[in-house]
Write a protein that holds these residues in place. Structure first.
Motif, PDB file in Angstrom:
ATOM      1  N   SER A 387       0.837  -1.205   0.000  1.00  0.00           N
ATOM      2  CA  SER A 387       0.000   0.000   0.000  1.00  0.00           C
ATOM      3  C   SER A 387       0.868   1.250   0.000  1.00  0.00           C
ATOM      4  O   SER A 387       0.532   2.255  -0.632  1.00  0.00           O
ATOM      5  CB  SER A 387      -0.943  -0.004   1.205  1.00  0.00           C
ATOM      6  OG  SER A 387      -0.233   0.180   2.415  1.00  0.00           O
ATOM      7  N   SER A 388       2.018   1.190   0.684  1.00  0.00           N
ATOM      8  CA  SER A 388       2.920   2.344   0.710  1.00  0.00           C
ATOM      9  C   SER A 388       3.511   2.628  -0.664  1.00  0.00           C
ATOM     10  O   SER A 388       3.760   3.785  -1.014  1.00  0.00           O
ATOM     11  CB  SER A 388       4.040   2.101   1.723  1.00  0.00           C
ATOM     12  OG  SER A 388       4.882   3.229   1.834  1.00  0.00           O
ATOM     13  N   LEU A 389       3.731   1.579  -1.469  1.00  0.00           N
ATOM     14  CA  LEU A 389       4.237   1.812  -2.826  1.00  0.00           C
ATOM     15  C   LEU A 389       3.109   1.986  -3.840  1.00  0.00           C
ATOM     16  O   LEU A 389       3.336   2.027  -5.049  1.00  0.00           O
ATOM     17  CB  LEU A 389       5.177   0.678  -3.254  1.00  0.00           C
ATOM     18  CG  LEU A 389       4.665  -0.755  -3.397  1.00  0.00           C
ATOM     19  CD1 LEU A 389       3.991  -0.984  -4.745  1.00  0.00           C
ATOM     20  CD2 LEU A 389       5.834  -1.724  -3.248  1.00  0.00           C
ATOM     21  N   SER A 390       1.877   2.111  -3.316  1.00  0.00           N
ATOM     22  CA  SER A 390       0.701   2.421  -4.140  1.00  0.00           C
ATOM     23  C   SER A 390       0.401   1.347  -5.184  1.00  0.00           C
ATOM     24  O   SER A 390       0.187   1.646  -6.367  1.00  0.00           O
ATOM     25  CB  SER A 390       0.862   3.792  -4.819  1.00  0.00           C
ATOM     26  OG  SER A 390       0.975   4.813  -3.852  1.00  0.00           O
ATOM     27  N   LEU A 391       0.337   0.115  -4.725  1.00  0.00           N
ATOM     28  CA  LEU A 391      -0.045  -0.971  -5.625  1.00  0.00           C
ATOM     29  C   LEU A 391      -1.509  -0.812  -6.017  1.00  0.00           C
ATOM     30  O   LEU A 391      -2.366  -0.564  -5.163  1.00  0.00           O
ATOM     31  CB  LEU A 391       0.162  -2.320  -4.924  1.00  0.00           C
ATOM     32  CG  LEU A 391      -0.160  -3.559  -5.779  1.00  0.00           C
ATOM     33  CD1 LEU A 391       0.969  -3.806  -6.773  1.00  0.00           C
ATOM     34  CD2 LEU A 391      -0.364  -4.779  -4.880  1.00  0.00           C
ATOM     35  N   ILE A 398      -5.156   5.079  -5.831  1.00  0.00           N
ATOM     36  CA  ILE A 398      -6.043   6.019  -6.502  1.00  0.00           C
ATOM     37  C   ILE A 398      -5.703   7.455  -6.131  1.00  0.00           C
ATOM     38  O   ILE A 398      -5.759   8.361  -6.974  1.00  0.00           O
ATOM     39  CB  ILE A 398      -7.535   5.700  -6.198  1.00  0.00           C
ATOM     40  CG1 ILE A 398      -8.450   6.607  -7.004  1.00  0.00           C
ATOM     41  CG2 ILE A 398      -7.833   5.821  -4.713  1.00  0.00           C
ATOM     42  CD1 ILE A 398      -8.309   6.470  -8.500  1.00  0.00           C
ATOM     43  N   SER A 399      -5.308   7.687  -4.861  1.00  0.00           N
ATOM     44  CA  SER A 399      -4.970   9.052  -4.456  1.00  0.00           C
ATOM     45  C   SER A 399      -3.682   9.521  -5.131  1.00  0.00           C
ATOM     46  O   SER A 399      -3.587  10.672  -5.582  1.00  0.00           O
ATOM     47  CB  SER A 399      -4.854   9.141  -2.929  1.00  0.00           C
ATOM     48  OG  SER A 399      -4.107   8.081  -2.410  1.00  0.00           O
ATOM     49  N   GLY A 421       9.226   8.687  -8.236  1.00  0.00           N
ATOM     50  CA  GLY A 421       9.076   8.325  -6.833  1.00  0.00           C
ATOM     51  C   GLY A 421       8.361   6.999  -6.658  1.00  0.00           C
ATOM     52  O   GLY A 421       8.591   6.277  -5.683  1.00  0.00           O
ATOM     53  N   ILE A 422       7.483   6.666  -7.604  1.00  0.00           N
ATOM     54  CA  ILE A 422       6.772   5.388  -7.542  1.00  0.00           C
ATOM     55  C   ILE A 422       7.744   4.229  -7.720  1.00  0.00           C
ATOM     56  O   ILE A 422       7.678   3.210  -7.019  1.00  0.00           O
ATOM     57  CB  ILE A 422       5.666   5.344  -8.607  1.00  0.00           C
ATOM     58  CG1 ILE A 422       4.675   6.494  -8.411  1.00  0.00           C
ATOM     59  CG2 ILE A 422       4.955   4.006  -8.591  1.00  0.00           C
ATOM     60  CD1 ILE A 422       3.640   6.612  -9.511  1.00  0.00           C
ATOM     61  N   ILE A 423       8.667   4.389  -8.673  1.00  0.00           N
ATOM     62  CA  ILE A 423       9.668   3.347  -8.911  1.00  0.00           C
ATOM     63  C   ILE A 423      10.563   3.185  -7.688  1.00  0.00           C
ATOM     64  O   ILE A 423      10.853   2.059  -7.245  1.00  0.00           O
ATOM     65  CB  ILE A 423      10.507   3.692 -10.157  1.00  0.00           C
ATOM     66  CG1 ILE A 423       9.606   3.804 -11.388  1.00  0.00           C
ATOM     67  CG2 ILE A 423      11.609   2.665 -10.375  1.00  0.00           C
ATOM     68  CD1 ILE A 423      10.308   4.329 -12.615  1.00  0.00           C
ATOM     69  N   LEU A 424      10.999   4.313  -7.128  1.00  0.00           N
ATOM     70  CA  LEU A 424      11.865   4.257  -5.946  1.00  0.00           C
ATOM     71  C   LEU A 424      11.133   3.647  -4.758  1.00  0.00           C
ATOM     72  O   LEU A 424      11.734   2.934  -3.947  1.00  0.00           O
ATOM     73  CB  LEU A 424      12.367   5.662  -5.605  1.00  0.00           C
ATOM     74  CG  LEU A 424      13.266   6.323  -6.653  1.00  0.00           C
ATOM     75  CD1 LEU A 424      13.588   7.759  -6.258  1.00  0.00           C
ATOM     76  CD2 LEU A 424      14.561   5.522  -6.824  1.00  0.00           C
ATOM     77  N   ALA A 425       9.827   3.902  -4.671  1.00  0.00           N
ATOM     78  CA  ALA A 425       9.044   3.318  -3.575  1.00  0.00           C
ATOM     79  C   ALA A 425       9.044   1.801  -3.671  1.00  0.00           C
ATOM     80  O   ALA A 425       9.165   1.089  -2.664  1.00  0.00           O
ATOM     81  CB  ALA A 425       7.614   3.849  -3.605  1.00  0.00           C
ATOM     82  N   ALA A 426       8.917   1.289  -4.891  1.00  0.00           N
ATOM     83  CA  ALA A 426       8.960  -0.168  -5.066  1.00  0.00           C
ATOM     84  C   ALA A 426      10.312  -0.713  -4.627  1.00  0.00           C
ATOM     85  O   ALA A 426      10.393  -1.800  -4.027  1.00  0.00           O
ATOM     86  CB  ALA A 426       8.692  -0.510  -6.527  1.00  0.00           C
TER      87      ALA A 426
END
Length: 512
Positions: A387-391, A398-399, A421-426
């Motif tokens: 959830s933190s990496l926005s799966l 959605i947010s 930032g999404i890639i780095l979060a993963a």
């Protein structure tokens, strides 16, 4: 009186917990009483939410009385959809963290009653902050939230707690003093206009020269950027998170830090619309820096708690980016992000706190293969991490999508850079999970036990909400959207409208 009752209930509960006869010698009684108070507060909040009418718009449950006539201060409360969303986040998370905190190891177990009392006091003050519609009242409550957190960190935290508590206090007090200076400036302006007032409704549309508006805006914005926290004013957060108990970290990051981003919408955008537009390009760049900086530093952390703290710096960058993009989509997404980030960060801090308590170490290098002996713990950590990496399918997706989509219509370069930032979060989430949960079981971890019933019960509501809101965010957005539209109108921004194909055809015909 509903909002007053809602805010005062946990504060009265805090006094009861702190002063109950024999409380210092009966930790179980203290915990039961604190949990009961937080659940009563949650029921009151649900009653308020059930009576809130999104279609009506504006502020509801309004309470307004003269408080200090000499300076025009009022005791004024009211909730719009944005405030209600964060009040619900506060009241949902409070019983979760109190139940999770039953097993916290405190430096002085005889002060367990003050530990839980400060939690309840913080809940009541946070509700007051989200409901305040007088800027003087807001400032007092804004500063008052520092007191419970200071003692929760400094008196009940772990190694380095004194340093972390003082650093937290200094950063936030300096920011608060800048805001106070701007509040004094607003007082002078309203006095010159004929009648002193700190009411939100009176400050909207106040005639302020461009130069003065920018100065006043900066006082507010810096205070909120410290609280949020944004780069480069974020450095107090990793120390505070690493020195706090998991429950304190959740209250700090998931609830109190949201005051900063919430206040940017209520006070910066609505009271200083011209200055907000003036500052927007710089703020959006700082937000993107926060996204990348927080994510990159999270990748390099060995301490799990500091890793989660830096992920929050990155996530708050997304929230601020959405706010200052000035589109309905991005601002609604930022508000929804506040709620969703609160849930995902709560799961991460609490479940890793339980893991750390079992091992006696917060170092990622001291773990490995835990999923073999604690699959439920590993599963909940995975849900919190994903959830933190926005799966997609989990609430933050959605947010985050709304923030990026709204920003894309305003600045394609910033939206593209922020998307990294999404890639780095993963990277930081999957690396952390791989190093702690997978592979062969490291020596010395044989004694790590699975989550017990109380711990699963504490984590379950947040996990359920993360999954449910991932598929059905509509009910929450239906509350948020009607309150966002007037804010965007106040700033004077308009949602970009893509060109219609017919317009393009007509233009080509004209050229022919």
């Amino acid at each position: 009186m509903m909002l007053t009752v809602l805010a005062v209930a946990p504060i009265i509960g805090a006094l009861l917990v702190a002063c109950w006869p024999g409380a210092s010698g009966n930790p179980r009684l203290v915990k039961v009483l604190a949990l009961a108070v937080s659940l009563v507060t949650l029921v009151l909040a649900i009653v308020v939410a059930a009576q809130f009418d999104p279609a009506e718009g504006g502020y509801q449950f309004v309470e307004q009385r003269e408080w200090i006539p000499a300076i025009g201060a009022h005791y004024a409360l009211g909730l719009n959809g944005i405030g209600l969303t964060l009040v619900m986040l506060t009241t949902i998370l409070s019983p979760i963290v109190i139940l999770a905190a039953w097993g916290d190891r405190l430096p002085n177990p005889s002060r367990t009653h003050t530990y839980f009392a400060w939690m309840l006091a913080l809940e009541g003050l946070a509700i007051g902050v989200f409901a305040a519609t007088d800027v003087f009242l807001f400032y007092l409550l804004f500063e008052a939230t520092l007191v419970p957190l200071y003692f929760l960190i400094g008196a009940h935290g772990g190694v380095g707690r004194s340093y972390a508590a003082v650093k937290f206090l200094i950063y936030n007090l300096v920011g608060g003093l800048l805001m106070l200076a701007s509040i004094v400036g607003l007082y002078a302006l309203t006095t010159q206009a004929g009648e002193s007032s700190f009411l939100h409704s009176d400050l909207i549309g106040l005639d302020i020269s461009a130069g003065t508006e920018k100065l006043l805006f900066m006082g507010f914005f810096i205070a909120f950027a410290v609280k949020a926290p944004m780069w480069p004013l974020h450095t107090w957060l990793p120390d505070a998170a690493a020195s706090s108990t998991p429950s304190t970290a959740v209250l700090m990051v998931s609830i109190v830090d949201k005051i900063g981003t919430f206040a940017m919408i209520r006070w910066c955008l609505e009271i200083f619309p011209g200055a907000s537009q003036w500052a927007s390009p710089v703020v959006m760049v700082l937000a993107v820096i926060s996204i990348l900086y927080g994510a990159l530093l999270a990748i390099g952390q060995d301490d799990i708690r500091r890793l989660i703290a830096f992920t929050s710096v990155s996530h708050f960058g997304f929230i601020v980016l959405g706010i200052f993009a000035f589109t309905t989509l991005s601002t609604s997404g930022a508000t929804l992000y506040m709620f969703n980030h609160g849930l995902s960060t709560a799961v991460l801090f609490l479940v890793t706190g339980m893991l750390i308590a079992r091992r006696g170490s917060a170092s990622i290098a001291d773990f490995g293969g835990v999923q073999k002996i604690a699959p439920v713990l590993a599963g909940i950590l995975l849900i919190g991490g994903l959830s933190s990496l926005s799966l997609p399918g989990l609430a933050p997706f959605i947010s985050e999508f709304m923030v990026l989509a709204g920003t894309f219509t305003v600045s394609i370069p910033l939206a593209v850079v922020a998307a990294f930032g999404i890639i780095l979060a993963a990277v930081y989430i999957l690396l952390m999970y791989k190093r702690t949960m997978t592979g062969p079981l490291r020596p010395g971890l044989d004694g790590i036990r699975e989550l017990d019933g109380r711990e699963v019960t504490a984590l379950a509501p947040a996990v359920v909400l993360i999954i449910a809101l991932g598929f059905v965010p509509g009910p929450l957005l239906s509350v948020i959207n009607p309150s966002v539209e007037p804010v965007i109108a106040q700033v004077g921004a308009e949602d970009p409208v893509p060109p219609h194909p017919a317009d393009a055809s007509a233009t080509e015909g004209d050229h022919e």
